[in-house]
Scaffold this active site. Structure first.
Site, PDB file in Angstrom:
ATOM      1  N   ASP A   1       0.819  -1.205   0.000  1.00 25.19           N
ATOM      2  CA  ASP A   1       0.000   0.000   0.000  1.00 25.19           C
ATOM      3  C   ASP A   1       0.861   1.268   0.000  1.00 25.19           C
ATOM      4  O   ASP A   1       1.787   1.373   0.803  1.00 25.19           O
ATOM      5  CB  ASP A   1      -0.869  -0.037   1.272  1.00 25.19           C
ATOM      6  CG  ASP A   1      -2.018   0.943   1.221  1.00 25.19           C
ATOM      7  OD1 ASP A   1      -2.860   0.816   0.321  1.00 25.19           O
ATOM      8  OD2 ASP A   1      -2.070   1.836   2.099  1.00 25.19           O
TER       9      ASP A   1
ATOM     10  N   HIS B   1     -10.146  -1.847  -5.853  1.00 26.29           N
ATOM     11  CA  HIS B   1     -11.149  -1.475  -4.847  1.00 26.29           C
ATOM     12  C   HIS B   1     -11.263   0.029  -4.620  1.00 26.29           C
ATOM     13  O   HIS B   1     -12.108   0.460  -3.844  1.00 26.29           O
ATOM     14  CB  HIS B   1     -10.791  -2.167  -3.531  1.00 26.29           C
ATOM     15  CG  HIS B   1      -9.499  -1.646  -2.966  1.00 26.29           C
ATOM     16  ND1 HIS B   1      -8.277  -1.856  -3.575  1.00 26.29           N
ATOM     17  CD2 HIS B   1      -9.234  -0.882  -1.876  1.00 26.29           C
ATOM     18  CE1 HIS B   1      -7.335  -1.255  -2.880  1.00 26.29           C
ATOM     19  NE2 HIS B   1      -7.877  -0.658  -1.839  1.00 26.29           N
TER      20      HIS B   1
HETATM   21  O1  TEU Z   1      -4.786   3.895  -1.725  1.00 25.59           O
HETATM   22  C1  TEU Z   1      -3.988   5.014  -1.923  1.00 25.59           C
HETATM   23  C2  TEU Z   1      -4.709   6.217  -2.226  1.00 25.59           C
HETATM   24  O2  TEU Z   1      -4.087   7.252  -2.303  1.00 25.59           O
HETATM   25  C3  TEU Z   1      -6.169   6.122  -2.447  1.00 25.59           C
HETATM   26  O3  TEU Z   1      -6.776   6.712  -1.393  1.00 25.59           O
HETATM   27  C4  TEU Z   1      -6.451   6.752  -3.724  1.00 25.59           C
HETATM   28  O4  TEU Z   1      -5.545   7.781  -3.923  1.00 25.59           O
HETATM   29  C5  TEU Z   1      -7.750   7.431  -3.789  1.00 25.59           C
HETATM   30  O5  TEU Z   1      -8.777   6.516  -3.746  1.00 25.59           O
HETATM   31  C6  TEU Z   1      -7.818   8.190  -5.050  1.00 25.59           C
HETATM   32  O6  TEU Z   1      -8.364   9.432  -4.779  1.00 25.59           O
HETATM   33  C7  TEU Z   1      -4.413   2.952  -0.794  1.00 25.59           C
HETATM   34  C8  TEU Z   1      -5.507   1.919  -0.682  1.00 25.59           C
HETATM   35  O7  TEU Z   1      -5.650   1.258  -1.909  1.00 25.59           O
HETATM   36  C9  TEU Z   1      -6.760   2.589  -0.230  1.00 25.59           C
HETATM   37  O8  TEU Z   1      -7.860   1.726  -0.201  1.00 25.59           O
HETATM   38  C10 TEU Z   1      -6.498   3.160   1.151  1.00 25.59           C
HETATM   39  O9  TEU Z   1      -7.608   3.909   1.577  1.00 25.59           O
HETATM   40  C11 TEU Z   1      -5.264   4.059   1.165  1.00 25.59           C
HETATM   41  O10 TEU Z   1      -4.152   3.500   0.484  1.00 25.59           O
HETATM   42  C12 TEU Z   1      -4.811   4.275   2.591  1.00 25.59           C
HETATM   43  O11 TEU Z   1      -4.284   3.091   3.109  1.00 25.59           O
END
Ligand code: TEU
Ligand code: CA
Length: 552
Positions: A203, A319
């Site tokens: 992540d 997701h």
């Molecule tokens: O996602 C990274 C992230 O920056 C996301 O929030 C993405 O940028 C956003 O949906 C786009 O606007 C990862 C994971 O995949 C996400 O589900 C998590 O919420 C996030 O990290 C925090 O761990």
């Protein structure tokens, strides 16, 4: 092409499971490990070799598990550690490996490290997190904003200091300048590897080298060093597969991460093709129409940049993103053919394909009528923030319909029974009402379904090394509606043609290709086995032809 070092996972296909929404075995409305185990036969039949499991660790679920309070245990709602070990073993007997989601840019605020850290500035865990004194006016140390809205700094009353959180206020950022953090994280990763997993999806791994006072979050100066240290201390010697989530990566960065000689990661997820449909100023909450020329250019750039060294990941959805067929295809009249076209295009590029749960049956975006039906923290926080700053309700809902994360998170549609067979209880997030026509049972019973098309693509990858190792070269580069390329490998030639639109069109064929003929490996209309002076392409028509008489 240079001979590349072959890896066991090169011809593999990864399937992403979002556990909360996959299958609920005990009727509490939340998907769980027992539910996943009950569907392993389905995944084996699809032919996939790896499952990327979104987080199942102990968590208060502020961000659906991306806020971890115990890396060595499983959230009660998902099951137990014993069940997790069973899942790893049961998958293995079906030749499937599990990739755990490694979330180490931040923890939950309920993680014992953070609970300790808050006890005082001299606590041994204080430096596991990032603390700064207030600005002279008492406000946050700087104006860094959280991805989930508001300041990226939260005030801690007890110590009078702020801590950094790039995501929710309940996801405090770990301090990767502290070697004790490395030790703890490496040991935890090794415990998971010892439990027999196949590797990690990492992540926001591009954020761990952050240089906080310079407000440099992505691509900080220590980033690649930290990843190399992690590689050596954990997965490197074990022949694992690793994929870093790197929103910031350029093709040059991707080479640094994925060149095997550098001993970092197997590959990264980059999002250039995804961002093509976001507004340049307002980002994902205001879409810009899909433009094939930009999209082609983006994919072409990445395919070309990582041709000889490094490795690409291939995905249309996950997701956090909208459903592939709704974003890049047509989720109405041409849902089936466009979903198959997208599948063919993805699986015939060079790299490792990822299938996001439900994509294989052409699941679509959802439109809930009220904001109250949404669950995603990002959509809800950003709705509040943007509507307060003058964006209208309708505008924001349009943004959520197009790009909100709950589009991908509605429960998996298994059959026509209530709640799509996902749960006997009340699902934590509403089921897409189209489950009565779009579901796994229906797809299994229909020989021509999107599902069997995916199954065929996964199998072709095992059978034809050209799909895995063949060089890529774009054709018809300036065509506004067709995305086509050739792959070349050991004297073989594979032609892939995709009509990305719902129109009939005539594609003139260059003279030297007009006599090409061969075997149609896959198609979404009647198979074609030869070219001609021109081709009449059907709406969203797509096919891959192994050429028997072409110039390789
Ligand atoms: O996602 C990274 C992230 O920056 C996301 O929030 C993405 O940028 C956003 O949906 C786009 O606007 C990862 C994971 O995949 C996400 O589900 C998590 O919420 C996030 O990290 C925090 O761990
Ligand atoms: Ca459950």
């Amino acid at each position: 092409m240079k001979a590349i070092d072959k890896k066991w996972w090169h011809n593999a296909v990864v399937y992403q499971i979002y556990p909360r929404s996959f299958m609920d075995a005990n009727g509490d409305g939340v998907g769980d490990l027992a539910g996943i185990i009950s569907k392993l036969d389905y995944l084996q039949q699809l032919g996939i070799n790896l499952i990327w499991l979104s987080p199942v660790y102990k968590s208060p679920m502020d961000d659906n598990g991306y806020d971890i309070s115990d890396y060595d245990d499983i959230a009660d709602e998902f099951g137990t550690l014993e069940e997790m070990e069973r899942l790893i073993q049961e998958a293995k007997t079906r030749d499937i490996h599990i990739l755990m989601d490694l979330v180490v840019n931040h923890t939950s605020d309920e993680h014992p490290w953070f609970i300790e850290a808050k006890k005082g500035t001299d606590n041994p865990y204080r430096d596991f997190y990032i603390w700064r004194k207030p600005a002279p006016d008492g406000g946050p140390p700087n104006d860094f904003r959280s991805y989930f809205g508001g300041s990226g700094w939260a005030y801690d009353d007890a110590s009078g200091e702020y801590y950094l959180h790039q995501f929710s206020v309940r996801q405090p950022d770990l301090n990767w300048d502290n070697p004790r953090v490395h030790e703890e994280v490496h040991a935890m990763m090794n415990r998971w590897l010892d439990r027999g997993i196949g590797g990690f999806r990492m992540d926001v791994i591009d954020l761990i080298g952050k240089e906080v006072d310079k407000q440099i979050m992505a691509n900080g100066k220590n980033l690649h060093l930290l990843i190399r240290q992690m590689n050596r201390a954990t997965f490197g010697p074990r022949d694992s597969i690793t994929v870093g989530e790197t929103w910031s990566a350029t093709p040059e960065d991707a080479l640094l991460y994925s060149d095997p000689a550098r001993e970092e990661l197997s590959m990264v997820f980059q999002f250039d093709h995804i961002k093509q449909t976001w507004d340049e100023v307002h980002g994902k909450w205001r879409s810009r129409p899909f433009e094939l020329s930009r999209f082609k250019q983006s994919i072409d750039t990445w395919q070309t940049a990582l041709a000889d060294r490094g490795w690409n990941s291939l995905f249309w959805s996950n997701h956090d993103l909208p459903r592939a067929v709704s974003k890049f295809g047509d989720d109405g009249e041409y849902r089936e053919v466009s979903a198959k076209m997208l599948a063919t295009a993805l699986h015939c590029l060079k790299g490792t394909p990822y299938i996001y749960q439900g994509e294989e049956i052409g699941m679509t975006n959802v439109r809930f009528s009220t904001l109250e039906e949404y669950r995603d923290i990002e959509s809800l926080n950003l709705y509040r923030e943007r509507v307060a700053s003058g964006v209208t309700h309708d505008e924001m809902m349009t943004g959520i319909f197009a790009n909100g994360r709950d589009n991908a998170r509605t429960p998996m549609q298994w059959d026509t029974s209530p709640n799509a067979g996902f749960t006997t209880g009340t699902p934590w997030l509403g089921v897409n009402p189209n489950y009565e026509t779009i579901n796994v049972a229906q797809a299994l019973s229909e020989p021509d379904s999107i599902l069997w098309h995916y199954q065929k693509l996964v199998a072709l990858r095992k059978q034809y090394p050209i799909l895995v190792y063949g060089d890529y070269q774009m054709l018809f580069a300036d065509h506004p509606e067709v995305f086509a390329w050739v792959r070349r490998y050991e004297g073989e030639l594979l032609l892939v043609i995709n009509n990305f639109f719902g129109n009939h069109l005539t594609l003139p064929i260059p003279e030297q290709m007009q006599s090409w003929h061969g075997d149609c490996l896959i198609s979404n209309y009647a198979p074609r086995d030869q070219l001609a002076v021109s081709l009449e392409l059907q709406p969203y028509e797509s096919f891959a032809l192994l050429i028997r008489n072409g110039e390789a």
